[in-house]
Design a protein around this motif. Sequence first.
Motif, PDB file in Angstrom:
ATOM      1  N   GLU A  54       0.793  -1.227   0.000  1.00  0.00           N
ATOM      2  CA  GLU A  54       0.000   0.000   0.000  1.00  0.00           C
ATOM      3  C   GLU A  54       0.824   1.276   0.000  1.00  0.00           C
ATOM      4  OE1 GLU A  54      -2.893  -0.189  -0.765  1.00  0.00           O
ATOM      5  OE2 GLU A  54      -3.341  -2.295  -0.345  1.00  0.00           O
TER       6      GLU A  54
ATOM      7  N   ASN B 295       4.531   3.068  -9.206  1.00  0.00           N
ATOM      8  CA  ASN B 295       3.793   2.754 -10.429  1.00  0.00           C
ATOM      9  C   ASN B 295       4.548   1.740 -11.295  1.00  0.00           C
ATOM     10  OD1 ASN B 295       1.649   4.632  -9.896  1.00  0.00           O
ATOM     11  ND2 ASN B 295       3.094   6.259 -10.377  1.00  0.00           N
TER      12      ASN B 295
ATOM     13  N   ASN C 222       3.355  -1.476  -9.878  1.00  0.00           N
ATOM     14  CA  ASN C 222       1.929  -1.670 -10.139  1.00  0.00           C
ATOM     15  C   ASN C 222       1.673  -2.089 -11.581  1.00  0.00           C
ATOM     16  OD1 ASN C 222       1.102  -1.021  -7.523  1.00  0.00           O
ATOM     17  ND2 ASN C 222       0.995   1.170  -7.975  1.00  0.00           N
TER      18      ASN C 222
ATOM     19  N   ASN D 106      -0.078  -5.334 -10.297  1.00  0.00           N
ATOM     20  CA  ASN D 106      -1.319  -4.906  -9.652  1.00  0.00           C
ATOM     21  C   ASN D 106      -2.176  -4.183 -10.685  1.00  0.00           C
ATOM     22  OD1 ASN D 106      -3.344  -3.446  -8.166  1.00  0.00           O
ATOM     23  ND2 ASN D 106      -2.136  -3.766  -6.309  1.00  0.00           N
TER      24      ASN D 106
ATOM     25  N   ASN E 163      -5.406  -3.301 -10.751  1.00  0.00           N
ATOM     26  CA  ASN E 163      -6.299  -2.250 -10.283  1.00  0.00           C
ATOM     27  C   ASN E 163      -5.567  -0.914 -10.133  1.00  0.00           C
ATOM     28  OD1 ASN E 163      -8.168  -4.281 -10.188  1.00  0.00           O
ATOM     29  ND2 ASN E 163      -8.310  -4.366  -7.956  1.00  0.00           N
ATOM     30  N   LYS E 164      -4.386  -0.969  -9.523  1.00  0.00           N
ATOM     31  CA  LYS E 164      -3.623   0.273  -9.326  1.00  0.00           C
ATOM     32  C   LYS E 164      -3.017   0.753 -10.650  1.00  0.00           C
ATOM     33  CE  LYS E 164      -2.642  -0.313  -4.424  1.00  0.00           C
ATOM     34  NZ  LYS E 164      -1.622  -0.362  -3.362  1.00  0.00           N
TER      35      LYS E 164
ATOM     36  N   ALA F  49      -5.823   2.576 -12.308  1.00  0.00           N
ATOM     37  CA  ALA F  49      -6.073   3.833 -11.598  1.00  0.00           C
ATOM     38  C   ALA F  49      -5.012   4.872 -11.949  1.00  0.00           C
ATOM     39  CB  ALA F  49      -6.095   3.581 -10.091  1.00  0.00           C
TER      40      ALA F  49
ATOM     41  N   GLU G 173       1.470   7.586   1.149  1.00  0.00           N
ATOM     42  CA  GLU G 173       0.466   6.753   0.482  1.00  0.00           C
ATOM     43  C   GLU G 173      -0.230   5.845   1.492  1.00  0.00           C
ATOM     44  OE1 GLU G 173       1.754   4.640  -2.978  1.00  0.00           O
ATOM     45  OE2 GLU G 173       3.047   6.275  -3.632  1.00  0.00           O
TER      46      GLU G 173
ATOM     47  N   PHE H 277      -4.247   5.715   2.319  1.00  0.00           N
ATOM     48  CA  PHE H 277      -4.942   4.436   2.163  1.00  0.00           C
ATOM     49  C   PHE H 277      -5.622   4.023   3.467  1.00  0.00           C
ATOM     50  CE2 PHE H 277      -4.648  -0.101   3.158  1.00  0.00           C
ATOM     51  CZ  PHE H 277      -5.515  -0.626   2.210  1.00  0.00           C
TER      52      PHE H 277
END
Length: 530
Positions: A379, A460, A463, A467, A469-470, A473, A493, A497
């Motif tokens: 996270e 990023n 991600n 990941n 989903n991230k 996003a 972050e 979160f």
Amino acid sequence: MDIDAVVGGDFASLDPELLQLPELSPFALKASPQIADDLFSQWLSLPQTGRLVKSLIDDASSGISIGAQGNSLSANAAGINSLPSMFQAGSTPPLSPRSSSGSPRSSKPKTSPSSLGSPLKLFYFQNGRPPPNGLKEQCLSRIDDLFSSHMDGLQVQEFKTVTKEVCKLPTFLSSALFRKIDTGCSGIVTRDAFIRYWVDGNMMTMDTATQVFKILKQSDCNYLTQVDFKPVLLELVATHPGLEFLHGTPEFQERYAETVIYRIFYYISRSGTGRLTLRELKRGNLIAAMQHADEEEDINKVLRYFSYEHFYVIYCKFWELDTDHDFFIDKENLIRYGNHALTYRIVDRIFSQVPRKFTSKIEGKMGYEDFVYFMLSEEDKSCEPSLEYWFKCIDLDGNGVLTRNELQFFYEEQLHRMECMAQEPVLFEDILCQIVDMIGPEKEDYFTLKDLKGCKLSGNFFNILFNLNKFIAFESRDPFLIRQEREDPSLTEWDRFAHREYIRLSMEEDGENASNGSVEVWDESLEAPF
């Protein structure tokens, strides 16, 4: 001259008698070579030493013999193993000056008060620098006031005032300090015992981090372990007004304390050995967080380590995944994290224990502590522990660099998932170009951990690889999240979160209570952990 090159030499070859310390025997110095190390480093840092070394370098460059200066150093240095040097033979920088008439222990060198040898005595105190007289008298006066009405000594409950007002330490360290002084477990700390430990032991002149380190560590260790923090956290839970509501649920007092300790070691202990050194403690922000927790009545405002809301989010996430509630989760449990955000390949790497060895002793199972490390890393991928965690996951061959093939291996599953979700797929070649532009590595052929640590968008990078989903996003650039970051850039972050998740979880909890016709938040009949 590169002084560090000399300092980094072999101190085992240093003759302790050259250090010009008549109050310390050569045997004592040889038995504790670190003293010689520290003293020699101090000598090298003196301005006079720098001038002397520069003068010798200039003379050597001009072809002047060192012995031509009338200095007896060369005669005294004969037969002594010199420190390794970048200079040629015959031009090695001298050690601390010593007299030619014999041992420095029997006769003082014939030098002025500003000579290089004498200042060394000002730097080393075996038991720490003694306090100035004014500070000592002020401290003793305050001690007398606090002990005046307790001639037999103070009990642990009464000792908090001493911890706060004399030692200037957080009150939840009071019991640990009390036990450090009350070695006989008498239940009483007398005035004289406290003075021996705090004043005569020069604890009062140390920085706060060193004081805390010495109070918490075991006598035979030079590091802290998680066990050393447990009594401190339990005292915090028992005494902090912001945690008073936990008094009726001792099992969650334990869980809260454990979670705080795991967070401390995640961010500060970087060796991976489960040991926290004094240097790490000084470099971290734990002392400031402890002082904040002691002064702030709302524990949730102490975002570093101690926030109860942060603990709540971590524990509830674990409880949701641990469907059989045996306090372990497996691969199939973890794959559900974040609404199935992670790929199977990255979950396999986590369970291969490459980024971190599991504390769980059950094959194929992740324990609560392991999950805390995972969740903090997942996270908040902007912090160094997280970058190191995920770098190890992606580095399949463990050679310290991430190559095109390794990135493609993890991205293949992302690409497949995009196709299954009817998302417009982004080819790996395009992604690779985007990553190179985003990170700006020193060499475009591979990525190093240094490259990632030097870029604010490194989260990023990971991600994109595992990941979805991230990744989506990030590509859509959610304006709400961008505005959040701009409103309070001091929040991490993880802070943002945890705040969002706590609101969501608390709303779900309220909804469950309403549907059950109850307003009791801590209803043990519910499946939720609270």
